[in-house]
Enzyme design. Structure first.
Site, PDB file in Angstrom:
ATOM      1  N   LYS A 118       0.835  -1.213   0.000  1.00 52.31           N
ATOM      2  CA  LYS A 118       0.000   0.000   0.000  1.00 52.31           C
ATOM      3  C   LYS A 118       0.869   1.263   0.000  1.00 52.31           C
ATOM      4  O   LYS A 118       0.648   2.188  -0.780  1.00 52.31           O
ATOM      5  CB  LYS A 118      -0.925   0.014   1.231  1.00 52.31           C
ATOM      6  CG  LYS A 118      -1.866  -1.186   1.312  1.00 52.31           C
ATOM      7  CD  LYS A 118      -2.821  -1.096   2.497  1.00 52.31           C
ATOM      8  CE  LYS A 118      -2.165  -1.161   3.863  1.00 52.31           C
ATOM      9  NZ  LYS A 118      -1.559  -2.487   4.184  1.00 52.31           N
ATOM     10  N   ARG A 144     -10.221   0.170   7.852  1.00 58.57           N
ATOM     11  CA  ARG A 144      -9.797  -1.184   8.226  1.00 58.57           C
ATOM     12  C   ARG A 144     -10.917  -1.974   8.870  1.00 58.57           C
ATOM     13  O   ARG A 144     -10.722  -3.140   9.211  1.00 58.57           O
ATOM     14  CB  ARG A 144      -8.672  -1.064   9.253  1.00 58.57           C
ATOM     15  CG  ARG A 144      -7.294  -1.104   8.668  1.00 58.57           C
ATOM     16  CD  ARG A 144      -6.328  -0.907   9.810  1.00 58.57           C
ATOM     17  NE  ARG A 144      -5.132  -1.657   9.648  1.00 58.57           N
ATOM     18  CZ  ARG A 144      -4.053  -1.199   9.021  1.00 58.57           C
ATOM     19  NH1 ARG A 144      -4.044  -0.019   8.464  1.00 58.57           N
ATOM     20  NH2 ARG A 144      -2.980  -1.944   8.958  1.00 58.57           N
ATOM     21  N   ARG A 173      11.788  -6.376   5.840  1.00 55.49           N
ATOM     22  CA  ARG A 173      11.766  -4.968   6.225  1.00 55.49           C
ATOM     23  C   ARG A 173      12.125  -4.808   7.699  1.00 55.49           C
ATOM     24  O   ARG A 173      12.797  -3.865   8.075  1.00 55.49           O
ATOM     25  CB  ARG A 173      10.389  -4.352   5.940  1.00 55.49           C
ATOM     26  CG  ARG A 173      10.409  -2.843   6.131  1.00 55.49           C
ATOM     27  CD  ARG A 173       9.075  -2.206   5.858  1.00 55.49           C
ATOM     28  NE  ARG A 173       8.057  -2.703   6.765  1.00 55.49           N
ATOM     29  CZ  ARG A 173       6.764  -2.434   6.639  1.00 55.49           C
ATOM     30  NH1 ARG A 173       6.344  -1.686   5.642  1.00 55.49           N
ATOM     31  NH2 ARG A 173       5.896  -2.914   7.499  1.00 55.49           N
ATOM     32  N   ARG A 229      10.691  -0.924  12.584  1.00 56.06           N
ATOM     33  CA  ARG A 229       9.268  -0.870  12.957  1.00 56.06           C
ATOM     34  C   ARG A 229       8.995  -1.931  14.004  1.00 56.06           C
ATOM     35  O   ARG A 229       9.284  -3.107  13.796  1.00 56.06           O
ATOM     36  CB  ARG A 229       8.385  -1.069  11.709  1.00 56.06           C
ATOM     37  CG  ARG A 229       7.707   0.222  11.286  1.00 56.06           C
ATOM     38  CD  ARG A 229       6.874   0.055  10.070  1.00 56.06           C
ATOM     39  NE  ARG A 229       5.614  -0.637  10.345  1.00 56.06           N
ATOM     40  CZ  ARG A 229       4.578  -0.629   9.519  1.00 56.06           C
ATOM     41  NH1 ARG A 229       4.655   0.022   8.378  1.00 56.06           N
ATOM     42  NH2 ARG A 229       3.481  -1.273   9.829  1.00 56.06           N
ATOM     43  N   ARG A 233      -1.097  -9.383  13.129  1.00 62.59           N
ATOM     44  CA  ARG A 233      -1.612  -8.395  12.158  1.00 62.59           C
ATOM     45  C   ARG A 233      -2.356  -9.108  11.026  1.00 62.59           C
ATOM     46  O   ARG A 233      -3.401  -8.636  10.563  1.00 62.59           O
ATOM     47  CB  ARG A 233      -0.462  -7.552  11.593  1.00 62.59           C
ATOM     48  CG  ARG A 233       0.093  -6.564  12.604  1.00 62.59           C
ATOM     49  CD  ARG A 233       1.513  -6.131  12.256  1.00 62.59           C
ATOM     50  NE  ARG A 233       1.621  -5.375  11.025  1.00 62.59           N
ATOM     51  CZ  ARG A 233       2.785  -5.159  10.399  1.00 62.59           C
ATOM     52  NH1 ARG A 233       3.904  -5.652  10.872  1.00 62.59           N
ATOM     53  NH2 ARG A 233       2.808  -4.434   9.299  1.00 62.59           N
TER      54      ARG A 233
HETATM   55  P1  AP5 Z   1       4.652  -1.573   1.976  1.00 62.84           P
HETATM   56  O1  AP5 Z   1       4.486  -0.761   0.755  1.00 62.84           O
HETATM   57  O2  AP5 Z   1       5.207  -0.941   3.188  1.00 62.84           O
HETATM   58  O3  AP5 Z   1       3.290  -2.333   2.329  1.00 62.84           O
HETATM   59  P2  AP5 Z   1       2.072  -1.844   3.221  1.00 62.84           P
HETATM   60  O4  AP5 Z   1       0.879  -2.533   2.652  1.00 62.84           O
HETATM   61  O5  AP5 Z   1       2.070  -0.368   3.307  1.00 62.84           O
HETATM   62  O6  AP5 Z   1       2.496  -2.549   4.590  1.00 62.84           O
HETATM   63  P3  AP5 Z   1       2.385  -1.999   6.070  1.00 62.84           P
HETATM   64  O7  AP5 Z   1       3.264  -2.864   6.904  1.00 62.84           O
HETATM   65  O8  AP5 Z   1       2.580  -0.540   6.141  1.00 62.84           O
HETATM   66  O9  AP5 Z   1       0.896  -2.367   6.335  1.00 62.84           O
HETATM   67  P4  AP5 Z   1       0.067  -2.340   7.621  1.00 62.84           P
HETATM   68  O10 AP5 Z   1      -1.294  -2.262   7.087  1.00 62.84           O
HETATM   69  O11 AP5 Z   1       0.373  -3.478   8.529  1.00 62.84           O
HETATM   70  O12 AP5 Z   1       0.633  -1.080   8.408  1.00 62.84           O
HETATM   71  P5  AP5 Z   1       0.039   0.336   8.779  1.00 62.84           P
HETATM   72  O13 AP5 Z   1       1.174   1.248   8.930  1.00 62.84           O
HETATM   73  O14 AP5 Z   1      -1.073   0.703   7.898  1.00 62.84           O
HETATM   74  O15 AP5 Z   1       5.532  -2.834   1.555  1.00 62.84           O
HETATM   75  C1  AP5 Z   1       5.977  -3.763   2.538  1.00 62.84           C
HETATM   76  C2  AP5 Z   1       7.403  -4.199   2.197  1.00 62.84           C
HETATM   77  O16 AP5 Z   1       7.374  -4.941   0.982  1.00 62.84           O
HETATM   78  C3  AP5 Z   1       8.363  -3.042   1.968  1.00 62.84           C
HETATM   79  O17 AP5 Z   1       9.623  -3.368   2.491  1.00 62.84           O
HETATM   80  C4  AP5 Z   1       8.396  -2.898   0.435  1.00 62.84           C
HETATM   81  O18 AP5 Z   1       9.618  -2.407  -0.021  1.00 62.84           O
HETATM   82  C5  AP5 Z   1       8.172  -4.339   0.001  1.00 62.84           C
HETATM   83  N1  AP5 Z   1       7.441  -4.454  -1.276  1.00 62.84           N
HETATM   84  C6  AP5 Z   1       6.410  -3.681  -1.713  1.00 62.84           C
HETATM   85  N2  AP5 Z   1       5.976  -4.088  -2.906  1.00 62.84           N
HETATM   86  C7  AP5 Z   1       6.737  -5.162  -3.242  1.00 62.84           C
HETATM   87  C8  AP5 Z   1       6.775  -6.026  -4.379  1.00 62.84           C
HETATM   88  N3  AP5 Z   1       5.926  -5.884  -5.413  1.00 62.84           N
HETATM   89  N4  AP5 Z   1       7.675  -7.033  -4.379  1.00 62.84           N
HETATM   90  C9  AP5 Z   1       8.553  -7.194  -3.343  1.00 62.84           C
HETATM   91  N5  AP5 Z   1       8.573  -6.396  -2.249  1.00 62.84           N
HETATM   92  C10 AP5 Z   1       7.675  -5.398  -2.205  1.00 62.84           C
HETATM   93  O19 AP5 Z   1      -0.588   0.038  10.243  1.00 62.84           O
HETATM   94  C11 AP5 Z   1       0.233  -0.299  11.331  1.00 62.84           C
HETATM   95  C12 AP5 Z   1      -0.602  -0.438  12.596  1.00 62.84           C
HETATM   96  O20 AP5 Z   1      -1.218   0.840  12.904  1.00 62.84           O
HETATM   97  C13 AP5 Z   1      -1.792  -1.404  12.521  1.00 62.84           C
HETATM   98  O21 AP5 Z   1      -1.402  -2.740  12.810  1.00 62.84           O
HETATM   99  C14 AP5 Z   1      -2.724  -0.828  13.585  1.00 62.84           C
HETATM  100  O22 AP5 Z   1      -2.296  -1.174  14.868  1.00 62.84           O
HETATM  101  C15 AP5 Z   1      -2.539   0.674  13.402  1.00 62.84           C
HETATM  102  N6  AP5 Z   1      -3.490   1.257  12.437  1.00 62.84           N
HETATM  103  C16 AP5 Z   1      -3.185   1.848  11.244  1.00 62.84           C
HETATM  104  N7  AP5 Z   1      -4.290   2.264  10.615  1.00 62.84           N
HETATM  105  C17 AP5 Z   1      -5.338   1.926  11.409  1.00 62.84           C
HETATM  106  C18 AP5 Z   1      -6.745   2.071  11.294  1.00 62.84           C
HETATM  107  N8  AP5 Z   1      -7.302   2.616  10.201  1.00 62.84           N
HETATM  108  N9  AP5 Z   1      -7.519   1.592  12.310  1.00 62.84           N
HETATM  109  C19 AP5 Z   1      -6.977   1.030  13.407  1.00 62.84           C
HETATM  110  N10 AP5 Z   1      -5.648   0.852  13.580  1.00 62.84           N
HETATM  111  C20 AP5 Z   1      -4.826   1.307  12.583  1.00 62.84           C
HETATM  112 MG    MG Z   2       2.156   1.027   4.914  1.00 66.01          MG
END
Ligand code: AP5
Ligand code: MG
Length: 190
Positions: free
Chosen positions: A14, A90, A129, A135, A146
Site C-alpha cells: 500500500k 480497516r 523490512r 518498525r 496483524r
Molecule cells: P509496503 O508498501 O510498506 O506495504 P504496506 O501494505 O504499506 O504494509 P504496512 O506494513 O505498512 O501495512 P500495515 O497495514 O500493517 O501497516 P500500517 O502502517 O497501515 O511494503 C511492505 C514491504 O514490501 C516493503 O519493504 C516494500 O519495499 C516491500 N514491497 C512492496 N511491494 C513489493 C513487491 N511488489 N515485491 C517485493 N517487495 C515489495 O498500520 C500499522 C498499525 O497501525 C496497525 O497494525 C494498527 O495497529 C494501526 N493502524 C493503522 N491504521 C489503522 C486504522 N485505520 N484503524 C486502526 N488501527 C490502525
Molecule cells: Mg504502509
C-alpha cells in the site's frame, strides 16, 4: 477529484504504490499507520495509546481513527486532485464513517484498489523490512497477529466495497512496475 482507497494486508505494498501514485498524479496521502507512528515519535497522548495497540498487532479503536481522518482530510483544502487513503478504512464502521465524512463534503471514494498478495510473500516482505526498518511491529509474532486481524476485521471490506460498486482487484505479487501499471489503468478509467 479522485479519492482512492488503497487496500490490502500488511506488507501488500500500500505504502509503496501510494508513493508512486503521489509522484505521478500529485495526490494527497493519508496513511493512518504513518500518522500514528508520528504521534508515537512525538510522545503525544494519542501516540501513547496507539503504541500499545500497534505493538500487539491490534487495531486502534474506531472512534480515535475516525476523529483523525476528518481533520487530516480537511487540511488538504478544497482544491486537491484526490486523496489516497492508505490503511484506512480497516473495519466496516470506518468505511461507513469515511463514506459519511466524504458525503458531507460532496465527495466520494472513486475507487478501492485491492492489492492481493499470498500470505507467504507478506511474511517474507515484512520480516525482510523488519531487519532494516526498526518498525516495532515487524517481527514474526506481531506480523502473525496483524495478518489474523486483517482476515477477521479488514478483509470483509472487500465485499462491502463490491456492493458500493468501486472494488478493483490487482495481483500484488511480482514486479513493482507491473503492479503500478495495473494501478494506473484503474485510475485512468475513473
Ligand atoms: P509496503 O508498501 O510498506 O506495504 P504496506 O501494505 O504499506 O504494509 P504496512 O506494513 O505498512 O501495512 P500495515 O497495514 O500493517 O501497516 P500500517 O502502517 O497501515 O511494503 C511492505 C514491504 O514490501 C516493503 O519493504 C516494500 O519495499 C516491500 N514491497 C512492496 N511491494 C513489493 C513487491 N511488489 N515485491 C517485493 N517487495 C515489495 O498500520 C500499522 C498499525 O497501525 C496497525 O497494525 C494498527 O495497529 C494501526 N493502524 C493503522 N491504521 C489503522 C486504522 N485505520 N484503524 C486502526 N488501527 C490502525
Ligand atoms: Mg504502509
Amino acid at each position: 477529484m479522485k479519492n482512492v482507497v488503497i487496500f490490502g494486508a500488511p506488507g501488500s505494498g500500500k505504502g509503496t504504490q501510494s508513493d508512486k501514485m503521489i509522484a505521478k498524479y500529485g495526490f494527497e496521502h493519508i496513511s493512518t499507520g504513518d500518522v500514528l507512528r508520528n504521534e508515537i515519535k512525538n510522545g503525544t497522548p494519542l501516540g501513547t495509546t496507539a503504541k500499545d495497540f500497534i505493538d500487539k498487532g491490534q487495531l486502534i479503536p474506531d472512534e480515535l481513527m475516525i476523529d483523525i481522518l476528518a481533520s487530516v482530510y480537511d487540511s488538504f483544502g478544497k482544491d486537491h486532485k484526490g486523496v489516497i487513503f492508505d490503511g484506512f478504512p480497516r473495519t466496516i464502521p470506518q468505511a461507513e464513517a469515511l463514506k459519511k465524512m466524504l458525503e458531507e463534503r460532496g465527495h466520494k471514494v472513486a475507487a478501492m484498489i485491492e492489492l492481493d498478495v499470498p500470505e507467504e510473500e507478506l511474511m517474507k516482505r515484512l520480516l525482510l523490512r523488519g531487519q532494516q526498518s526498526g518498525r516495532s511491529d515487524d517481527n514474526e509474532e506481531t506480523i502473525k497477529k496483524r495478518l489474523n486481524v486483517y482476515h477477521s476485521q479488514t478483509a470483509p471490506l472487500i465485499e462491502w466495497y463490491k456492493k458500493e460498486g468501486v472494488h478493483n482487484h490487482i495481483d500484488g505479487l511480482g514486479e513493482l512496475e507491473r503492479i503500478f501499471a495495473d494501478v494506473c489503468s484503474v485510475l485512468e478509467r475513473l
